[in-house]
Each structure stands twice: as structure tokens, then as C-alpha cells.
Design a protein around this motif. Structure first.
Motif, PDB file in Angstrom:
ATOM      1  N   GLN A  75      -2.547  11.024   5.675  1.00 15.61           N
ATOM      2  CA  GLN A  75      -1.665  12.027   5.070  1.00 15.61           C
ATOM      3  C   GLN A  75      -0.259  11.433   5.019  1.00 15.61           C
ATOM      4  OE1 GLN A  75      -2.607  15.445   7.642  1.00 15.61           O
ATOM      5  NE2 GLN A  75      -3.336  16.477   5.808  1.00 15.61           N
ATOM      6  N   TYR A  76       0.545  11.933   4.093  1.00 15.54           N
ATOM      7  CA  TYR A  76       1.849  11.319   3.829  1.00 15.54           C
ATOM      8  C   TYR A  76       2.989  12.305   4.102  1.00 15.54           C
ATOM      9  CZ  TYR A  76      -1.102   7.894   1.574  1.00 15.54           C
ATOM     10  OH  TYR A  76      -2.067   6.950   1.335  1.00 15.54           O
ATOM     11  N   ASP A  77       4.148  11.732   4.444  1.00 14.79           N
ATOM     12  CA  ASP A  77       5.341  12.559   4.678  1.00 14.79           C
ATOM     13  C   ASP A  77       5.768  13.268   3.391  1.00 14.79           C
ATOM     14  OD1 ASP A  77       5.657  11.828   7.344  1.00 14.79           O
ATOM     15  OD2 ASP A  77       6.659   9.953   6.771  1.00 14.79           O
ATOM     16  N   ILE A  78       5.648  12.540   2.278  1.00 14.20           N
ATOM     17  CA  ILE A  78       6.059  13.119   0.988  1.00 14.20           C
ATOM     18  C   ILE A  78       4.991  12.803  -0.049  1.00 14.20           C
ATOM     19  CG2 ILE A  78       7.789  13.099  -0.848  1.00 14.20           C
ATOM     20  CD1 ILE A  78       9.862  12.294   1.149  1.00 14.20           C
ATOM     21  N   VAL A  79       4.576  13.817  -0.764  1.00 18.80           N
ATOM     22  CA  VAL A  79       3.659  13.612  -1.894  1.00 18.80           C
ATOM     23  C   VAL A  79       4.372  14.122  -3.146  1.00 18.80           C
ATOM     24  CG1 VAL A  79       1.462  14.310  -2.933  1.00 18.80           C
ATOM     25  CG2 VAL A  79       1.567  13.784  -0.489  1.00 18.80           C
ATOM     26  N   ASN A  80       4.505  13.241  -4.119  1.00 10.52           N
ATOM     27  CA  ASN A  80       5.099  13.616  -5.409  1.00 10.52           C
ATOM     28  C   ASN A  80       3.993  13.778  -6.424  1.00 10.52           C
ATOM     29  OD1 ASN A  80       8.176  13.403  -5.933  1.00 10.52           O
ATOM     30  ND2 ASN A  80       7.719  11.873  -4.370  1.00 10.52           N
ATOM     31  N   LYS A 113       6.358  17.031   2.938  1.00  9.16           N
ATOM     32  CA  LYS A 113       6.839  17.725   1.738  1.00  9.16           C
ATOM     33  C   LYS A 113       5.979  17.435   0.516  1.00  9.16           C
ATOM     34  CE  LYS A 113      11.674  18.209   2.675  1.00  9.16           C
ATOM     35  NZ  LYS A 113      12.937  17.577   2.717  1.00  9.16           N
ATOM     36  N   LEU A 114       5.776  18.457  -0.267  1.00 10.80           N
ATOM     37  CA  LEU A 114       5.186  18.290  -1.600  1.00 10.80           C
ATOM     38  C   LEU A 114       6.324  18.481  -2.600  1.00 10.80           C
ATOM     39  CD1 LEU A 114       2.465  18.084  -3.271  1.00 10.80           C
ATOM     40  CD2 LEU A 114       2.725  20.535  -3.598  1.00 10.80           C
ATOM     41  N   ILE A 165       0.929  28.638  -0.711  1.00 13.34           N
ATOM     42  CA  ILE A 165       0.663  29.385   0.522  1.00 13.34           C
ATOM     43  C   ILE A 165      -0.798  29.192   0.935  1.00 13.34           C
ATOM     44  CG2 ILE A 165       0.503  31.738   1.481  1.00 13.34           C
ATOM     45  CD1 ILE A 165       3.100  32.263  -0.196  1.00 13.34           C
ATOM     46  N   GLU A 166      -1.673  29.279  -0.047  1.00 13.74           N
ATOM     47  CA  GLU A 166      -3.114  29.088   0.220  1.00 13.74           C
ATOM     48  C   GLU A 166      -3.398  27.706   0.839  1.00 13.74           C
ATOM     49  OE1 GLU A 166      -5.810  30.695  -3.003  1.00 13.74           O
ATOM     50  OE2 GLU A 166      -6.028  28.544  -3.257  1.00 13.74           O
ATOM     51  N   ASN A 167      -2.555  26.732   0.486  1.00 11.53           N
ATOM     52  CA  ASN A 167      -2.774  25.362   0.972  1.00 11.53           C
ATOM     53  C   ASN A 167      -1.893  24.995   2.160  1.00 11.53           C
ATOM     54  OD1 ASN A 167      -4.856  23.935  -0.777  1.00 11.53           O
ATOM     55  ND2 ASN A 167      -3.601  25.037  -2.271  1.00 11.53           N
ATOM     56  N   CYS A 192      -2.689  18.622  -2.347  1.00 12.17           N
ATOM     57  CA  CYS A 192      -1.966  19.143  -1.168  1.00 12.17           C
ATOM     58  C   CYS A 192      -2.532  18.603   0.137  1.00 12.17           C
ATOM     59  CB  CYS A 192      -2.043  20.670  -1.124  1.00 12.17           C
ATOM     60  SG  CYS A 192      -1.059  21.467  -2.381  1.00 12.17           S
ATOM     61  N   SER A 193      -3.833  18.272   0.146  1.00 13.27           N
ATOM     62  CA  SER A 193      -4.448  17.821   1.402  1.00 13.27           C
ATOM     63  C   SER A 193      -3.846  16.497   1.866  1.00 13.27           C
ATOM     64  CB  SER A 193      -5.971  17.700   1.242  1.00 13.27           C
ATOM     65  OG  SER A 193      -6.290  16.561   0.471  1.00 13.27           O
ATOM     66  N   TYR A 194      -3.140  15.795   0.981  1.00 19.30           N
ATOM     67  CA  TYR A 194      -2.509  14.522   1.366  1.00 19.30           C
ATOM     68  C   TYR A 194      -1.143  14.693   2.034  1.00 19.30           C
ATOM     69  CZ  TYR A 194      -6.126  11.613  -0.548  1.00 19.30           C
ATOM     70  OH  TYR A 194      -7.327  10.994  -0.732  1.00 19.30           O
TER      71      TYR A 194
END
Ligand SMILES: C[S@@+](CC[C@H](N)C(=O)[O-])C[C@H]1O[C@@H](n2cnc3c(N)ncnc32)[C@H](O)[C@@H]1O
Length: 144
Positions: free
Chosen positions: A41-46, A77-78, A111-113, A69-71
Motif C-alpha cells: 500500500q502507498y502513502d499517496i495514490v494519484n 492519501k488518495l 466513505i465506503e472505502n 482505493c485498496s492501494y
């Protein structure tokens, strides 16, 4: 309007910073493939104009959104952008289908994720496109 110099400078900076490219299929449970540690998993996913632009089926949009979102690490942050109220988008003369979404849909999915409602920052800006007139920019923080 950015100058050619500014664009070239940005390109050079990105080429310097990007260390790795991976293939990805957002419809798969592990979009980056099973060769990668599925727990990574990552600190930031763009993700910009992806989930809503690869399907016009709302259920598939939800699935792709959840997989992306699972990443995001807990506390990570997404950062994303999406077309608002769009059934299609164009690349040159080619038209592709899109899922029609609103800010409300995005907040629900976040919210769901596992993203915190209080931390969601969202802004909608005008877009001068044939198939959509607004884009939504958004940043969310995942629950710890
Ligand atoms: C509208 S473009 C956005 C490209 C880029 N993010 C941007 O903002 O300019 C949609 C992108 O989704 C990619 N794409 C198509 N199918 C995909 C899939 N199943 N999983 C992940 N990405 C996909 C396409 O290759 C394309 O780059």
C-alpha cells in the motif's frame, strides 16, 4: 498558458523522479498484479480520470474505484480528479463511454472505502469539453 520551456522542464523533472512503471487493470482485485505483494500500500495514490472513464457501468465503476482505493495505506492519501456528469469523453476523434457521477457519488464511495468524511477536500471546476462541463478534484485520507 504554460510555455514550452516550462513544459520541457516539467517533463525532465518527471523523467528524473519516476523510477518504475507497472501495468495495471483497475477491474482486478489486485490491479498491479499478483506478482506484487498484494499487501503493498502507498502513502499517496494519484488517480486522474480513470475509474469513471473506463466503464459506463456504475457497478464496474464502484469495483474499479474500490480496487484503486485498496492501494492507499491507512493514514495515506488518495488524490484524484474525475469528470462530472459525463457519459463519454473524447481522445482525438475517438469517443469512449464514461460513468455518470456526481460529487455525492464520490463522497459515498470514499466513505465506503474507509476514508474519513471530515478529511475529504473536494472542489469542482469548469471544463470546456464536448461531453462534460465540470471536473471534480478531490483528496481523501484513509482511516488508520
Ligand atoms: C481518460 S484517460 C486518463 C489518463 C491520465 N490519467 C490523465 O489524466 O490524462 C483513462 C486512462 O485509463 C487507462 N485505463 C483503461 N483501462 C484501464 C483499466 N482497466 N485499468 C486501469 N487503467 C485503465 C487508459 O489507458 C487511460 O490512460
Amino acid at each position: 498558458m504554460p510555455t514550452s520551456d516550462a513544459i520541457n522542464e516539467r517533463e525532465a523533472m518527471l523523467r528524473e523522479k519516476i523510477k518504475k512503471f507497472l501495468r495495471c487493470d483497475a477491474f482486478k482485485k489486485y490491479p498491479l498484479g499478483t506478482n506484487n505483494d498484494s499487501a503493498v500500500q502507498y502513502d499517496i495514490v494519484n488517480t486522474h480520470f480513470v475509474a469513471e472513464s473506463i466503464t459506463d457501468n456504475p457497478d464496474d465503476w464502484k469495483l474499479a474505484f474500490a480496487n484503486i482505493c485498496s492501494y492507499v495505506k491507512p493514514g495515506g492519501k488518495l488524490v484524484m480528479a474525475a469528470m462530472k456528469h459525463s457519459n463519454a469523453w473524447k481522445n482525438g476523434e475517438q469517443k469512449f463511454p464514461a460513468t455518470y457521477i456526481t460529487e455525492h457519488d464520490l463522497v459515498e464511495r470514499l466513505i465506503e472505502n474507509g476514508f474519513r468524511y471530515e478529511d475529504i477536500i473536494m472542489e469542482t471546476f469548469p471544463a470546456d469539453q464536448e461531453d462534460y462541463k465540470e471536473v471534480i478534484f478531490c483528496c481523501g485520507i484513509k482511516n488508520l
